[in-house]
Design a protein around this motif. Structure first.
Motif, PDB file in Angstrom:
ATOM      1  N   HIS A   1      12.566  12.603   5.944  1.00  0.00           N
ATOM      2  CA  HIS A   1      13.053  13.426   7.071  1.00  0.00           C
ATOM      3  C   HIS A   1      14.554  13.626   6.963  1.00  0.00           C
ATOM      4  CE1 HIS A   1       9.446  12.550   9.933  1.00  0.00           C
ATOM      5  NE2 HIS A   1       9.303  13.720   9.339  1.00  0.00           N
ATOM      6  N   ARG A   2      15.268  12.562   6.662  1.00  0.00           N
ATOM      7  CA  ARG A   2      16.727  12.618   6.586  1.00  0.00           C
ATOM      8  C   ARG A   2      17.217  13.587   5.503  1.00  0.00           C
ATOM      9  NH1 ARG A   2      20.752   9.707   8.924  1.00  0.00           N
ATOM     10  NH2 ARG A   2      19.410   8.584  10.324  1.00  0.00           N
ATOM     11  N   HIS A   3      16.352  13.834   4.516  1.00  0.00           N
ATOM     12  CA  HIS A   3      16.723  14.774   3.449  1.00  0.00           C
ATOM     13  C   HIS A   3      16.087  16.146   3.646  1.00  0.00           C
ATOM     14  CE1 HIS A   3      18.177  11.078   1.679  1.00  0.00           C
ATOM     15  NE2 HIS A   3      18.891  11.818   0.864  1.00  0.00           N
TER      16      HIS A   3
ATOM     17  N   ALA B   1       8.994  10.732  -6.266  1.00  0.00           N
ATOM     18  CA  ALA B   1       8.702   9.309  -6.028  1.00  0.00           C
ATOM     19  C   ALA B   1      10.025   8.566  -6.111  1.00  0.00           C
ATOM     20  CB  ALA B   1       7.736   8.786  -7.078  1.00  0.00           C
ATOM     21  N   VAL B   2      10.234   7.629  -5.183  1.00  0.00           N
ATOM     22  CA  VAL B   2      11.460   6.816  -5.170  1.00  0.00           C
ATOM     23  C   VAL B   2      11.073   5.369  -4.897  1.00  0.00           C
ATOM     24  CG1 VAL B   2      13.718   6.468  -4.098  1.00  0.00           C
ATOM     25  CG2 VAL B   2      12.767   8.759  -4.198  1.00  0.00           C
ATOM     26  N   TYR B   3      11.529   4.479  -5.743  1.00  0.00           N
ATOM     27  CA  TYR B   3      11.243   3.051  -5.559  1.00  0.00           C
ATOM     28  C   TYR B   3      12.507   2.247  -5.796  1.00  0.00           C
ATOM     29  CZ  TYR B   3       6.388   4.299  -5.378  1.00  0.00           C
ATOM     30  OH  TYR B   3       5.202   4.854  -4.980  1.00  0.00           O
ATOM     31  N   VAL B   4      12.825   1.408  -4.837  1.00  0.00           N
ATOM     32  CA  VAL B   4      14.030   0.578  -4.917  1.00  0.00           C
ATOM     33  C   VAL B   4      13.586  -0.883  -4.978  1.00  0.00           C
ATOM     34  CG1 VAL B   4      16.108  -0.118  -3.645  1.00  0.00           C
ATOM     35  CG2 VAL B   4      15.394   2.280  -3.663  1.00  0.00           C
ATOM     36  N   ARG B   5      14.282  -1.657  -5.792  1.00  0.00           N
ATOM     37  CA  ARG B   5      13.913  -3.075  -5.904  1.00  0.00           C
ATOM     38  C   ARG B   5      13.924  -3.702  -4.520  1.00  0.00           C
ATOM     39  NH1 ARG B   5      17.442  -6.677  -9.763  1.00  0.00           N
ATOM     40  NH2 ARG B   5      18.167  -7.559  -7.797  1.00  0.00           N
TER      41      ARG B   5
ATOM     42  N   SER C   1       0.836  -1.208   0.000  1.00  0.00           N
ATOM     43  CA  SER C   1       0.000   0.000   0.000  1.00  0.00           C
ATOM     44  C   SER C   1       0.870   1.257   0.000  1.00  0.00           C
ATOM     45  CB  SER C   1      -0.931  -0.007   1.208  1.00  0.00           C
ATOM     46  OG  SER C   1      -0.161  -0.125   2.377  1.00  0.00           O
ATOM     47  N   CYS C   2       2.169   1.119  -0.272  1.00  0.00           N
ATOM     48  CA  CYS C   2       3.014   2.329  -0.352  1.00  0.00           C
ATOM     49  C   CYS C   2       2.685   3.125  -1.606  1.00  0.00           C
ATOM     50  CB  CYS C   2       4.496   1.986  -0.315  1.00  0.00           C
ATOM     51  SG  CYS C   2       5.093   1.121  -1.789  1.00  0.00           S
ATOM     52  N   ILE C   3       1.984   2.510  -2.546  1.00  0.00           N
ATOM     53  CA  ILE C   3       1.567   3.208  -3.768  1.00  0.00           C
ATOM     54  C   ILE C   3       0.073   2.971  -3.913  1.00  0.00           C
ATOM     55  CG2 ILE C   3       2.322   1.227  -5.182  1.00  0.00           C
ATOM     56  CD1 ILE C   3       2.951   3.281  -7.412  1.00  0.00           C
TER      57      ILE C   3
ATOM     58  N   LEU D   1      16.907  -5.054  -2.581  1.00  0.00           N
ATOM     59  CA  LEU D   1      18.102  -4.201  -2.446  1.00  0.00           C
ATOM     60  C   LEU D   1      17.843  -2.968  -1.586  1.00  0.00           C
ATOM     61  CD1 LEU D   1      19.405  -4.519  -6.102  1.00  0.00           C
ATOM     62  CD2 LEU D   1      20.394  -5.537  -4.063  1.00  0.00           C
ATOM     63  N   ARG D   2      16.740  -3.000  -0.833  1.00  0.00           N
ATOM     64  CA  ARG D   2      16.439  -1.859   0.019  1.00  0.00           C
ATOM     65  C   ARG D   2      17.441  -1.795   1.180  1.00  0.00           C
ATOM     66  NH1 ARG D   2      10.051  -2.443   0.851  1.00  0.00           N
ATOM     67  NH2 ARG D   2      10.763  -4.508   1.408  1.00  0.00           N
ATOM     68  N   GLY D   3      17.580  -0.608   1.746  1.00  0.00           N
ATOM     69  CA  GLY D   3      18.431  -0.447   2.921  1.00  0.00           C
ATOM     70  C   GLY D   3      19.916  -0.373   2.613  1.00  0.00           C
ATOM     71  N   GLN D   4      20.265  -0.131   1.356  1.00  0.00           N
ATOM     72  CA  GLN D   4      21.694  -0.057   0.984  1.00  0.00           C
ATOM     73  C   GLN D   4      22.088   1.336   0.486  1.00  0.00           C
ATOM     74  OE1 GLN D   4      22.955  -3.273  -1.588  1.00  0.00           O
ATOM     75  NE2 GLN D   4      21.489  -4.684  -0.673  1.00  0.00           N
ATOM     76  N   GLY D   5      21.234   2.301   0.725  1.00  0.00           N
ATOM     77  CA  GLY D   5      21.579   3.673   0.350  1.00  0.00           C
ATOM     78  C   GLY D   5      21.106   4.095  -1.038  1.00  0.00           C
ATOM     79  N   ILE D   6      20.462   3.195  -1.755  1.00  0.00           N
ATOM     80  CA  ILE D   6      20.065   3.518  -3.139  1.00  0.00           C
ATOM     81  C   ILE D   6      18.956   4.582  -3.143  1.00  0.00           C
ATOM     82  CG2 ILE D   6      19.088   2.587  -5.282  1.00  0.00           C
ATOM     83  CD1 ILE D   6      20.389  -0.135  -4.495  1.00  0.00           C
ATOM     84  N   GLY D   7      17.968   4.396  -2.281  1.00  0.00           N
ATOM     85  CA  GLY D   7      16.865   5.367  -2.217  1.00  0.00           C
ATOM     86  C   GLY D   7      17.387   6.751  -1.866  1.00  0.00           C
ATOM     87  N   SER D   8      18.337   6.783  -0.941  1.00  0.00           N
ATOM     88  CA  SER D   8      18.907   8.053  -0.509  1.00  0.00           C
ATOM     89  C   SER D   8      19.614   8.762  -1.679  1.00  0.00           C
ATOM     90  CB  SER D   8      19.892   7.747   0.610  1.00  0.00           C
ATOM     91  OG  SER D   8      20.151   8.870   1.343  1.00  0.00           O
ATOM     92  N   CYS D   9      20.388   8.007  -2.456  1.00  0.00           N
ATOM     93  CA  CYS D   9      21.088   8.607  -3.611  1.00  0.00           C
ATOM     94  C   CYS D   9      20.089   9.111  -4.641  1.00  0.00           C
ATOM     95  CB  CYS D   9      21.981   7.571  -4.287  1.00  0.00           C
ATOM     96  SG  CYS D   9      23.508   7.349  -3.428  1.00  0.00           S
TER      97      CYS D   9
ATOM     98  N   GLN E   1       7.307   3.636   7.347  1.00  0.00           N
ATOM     99  CA  GLN E   1       8.336   4.347   8.106  1.00  0.00           C
ATOM    100  C   GLN E   1       9.609   4.562   7.292  1.00  0.00           C
ATOM    101  OE1 GLN E   1       7.146   5.524  10.940  1.00  0.00           O
ATOM    102  NE2 GLN E   1       8.993   6.782  10.982  1.00  0.00           N
ATOM    103  N   ALA E   2       9.968   3.598   6.445  1.00  0.00           N
ATOM    104  CA  ALA E   2      11.205   3.739   5.670  1.00  0.00           C
ATOM    105  C   ALA E   2      11.151   4.997   4.808  1.00  0.00           C
ATOM    106  CB  ALA E   2      11.440   2.505   4.807  1.00  0.00           C
ATOM    107  N   SER E   3      10.004   5.216   4.196  1.00  0.00           N
ATOM    108  CA  SER E   3       9.862   6.371   3.319  1.00  0.00           C
ATOM    109  C   SER E   3       9.802   7.675   4.130  1.00  0.00           C
ATOM    110  CB  SER E   3       8.611   6.191   2.456  1.00  0.00           C
ATOM    111  OG  SER E   3       8.501   7.255   1.585  1.00  0.00           O
ATOM    112  N   ILE E   4       9.098   7.644   5.251  1.00  0.00           N
ATOM    113  CA  ILE E   4       9.023   8.841   6.105  1.00  0.00           C
ATOM    114  C   ILE E   4      10.419   9.194   6.610  1.00  0.00           C
ATOM    115  CG2 ILE E   4       8.144   9.709   8.330  1.00  0.00           C
ATOM    116  CD1 ILE E   4       5.557   8.085   7.714  1.00  0.00           C
ATOM    117  N   ASP E   5      11.158   8.183   7.084  1.00  0.00           N
ATOM    118  CA  ASP E   5      12.518   8.439   7.590  1.00  0.00           C
ATOM    119  C   ASP E   5      13.435   8.939   6.475  1.00  0.00           C
ATOM    120  OD1 ASP E   5      11.625   7.574  10.007  1.00  0.00           O
ATOM    121  OD2 ASP E   5      12.768   5.715  10.042  1.00  0.00           O
ATOM    122  N   LEU E   6      13.312   8.334   5.300  1.00  0.00           N
ATOM    123  CA  LEU E   6      14.134   8.762   4.161  1.00  0.00           C
ATOM    124  C   LEU E   6      13.923  10.252   3.890  1.00  0.00           C
ATOM    125  CD1 LEU E   6      15.838   7.998   1.554  1.00  0.00           C
ATOM    126  CD2 LEU E   6      13.646   7.705   0.415  1.00  0.00           C
TER     127      LEU E   6
END
Ligand SMILES: CC(C)(COP(=O)(O)OP(=O)(O)OC[C@H]1O[C@@H](n2cnc3c(N)ncnc32)[C@H](O)[C@@H]1OP(=O)(O)O)[C@@H](O)C(=O)NCCC(=O)NCCS
Length: 163
Positions: free
Chosen positions: A133-135, A85-89, A28-30, A92-100, A126-131
């Motif tokens: 906030h961090r930016h 919008a950011v979507y990572v396979r 339900s993230c989308i 492979l989540r949690g490796q910094g790809i979304g952040s880049c 939460q992953a998206s909210i934290d991402l």
């Protein structure tokens, strides 16, 4: 870092759509409920790709994530505001790809002269909210039960970054 971020071309679209459709079907993230089709993405990229760029994260020769800007509204007075919008396979989540990807989107939005970027995030992702906030995104209000997917009401957070 063993991946690079670059502008997406037409050849990247099958992988972009594959990643998106995974989340459409399973998360339900989308808030879409039907698979995206090649044609709509392809036309959008050709016609709007300069003003609303699409980036891909590439590992080896595989697209492993994507990020894009889109208009906040078709109403022209909103033209200086975009959504991200950011979507990572999934594997492979949690490796910094979304952040880049989000870094690249923010730089692109600044370069294109936008005034702010809005993220519309499902409130329990939460992953998206934290991402965001961090930016530097700030909370800009929660809309309660505006979505309904997989038999559940969904609250959505608006988050905003002033550029
Ligand atoms: C949200 C998403 C894009 C983040 O991308 P990612 O590559 O997994 O995230 P990163 O590894 O770059 O992490 C960046 C920050 O996000 C946050 N984050 C990432 N995964 C997280 C998790 N599982 N739980 C909580 N916070 C998380 C952290 O703040 C992290 O910073 P840190 O590494 O300093 O702790 C990715 O998880 C995803 O594609 N999720 C499904 C689709 C989605 O929800 N997209 C957003 C729609 S707007």
């Amino acid at each position: 870092m063993d991946y690079t971020i670059r502008r997406a071309g037409q050849d990247d679209l099958p992988a972009v759509i594959g990643i998106t459709n995974h989340y459409i079907r399973h998360s339900s993230c989308i808030m879409k409920e039907r698979d995206e089709q090649m044609e709509e993405r392809s036309i959008w990229l050709t016609e709007n790709g300069d003003r609303y760029p699409l980036f891909v994260a590439v590992k080896g020769d595989e697209v492993v994530g994507w990020g894009g800007l889109s208009p906040h509204s078709e109403r022209t007075a909103y033209r200086y505001t975009v959504h991200d919008a950011v979507y990572v396979r999934q594997d492979l989540r949690g490796q910094g790809i979304g952040s880049c990807l989000l870094d690249r989107l923010i730089s692109a939005a600044k370069g294109l002269g936008y005034r702010s970027v809005i993220a519309v995030v499902v409130s329990d992702h939460q992953a998206s909210i934290d991402l965001h906030h961090r930016h530097g995104f700030r909370d800009a209000g929660c809309l309660r039960q505006v979505g309904y997917k997989f038999g559940k009401w969904i609250d959505v957070m608006n988050m905003q970054l002033m550029l």
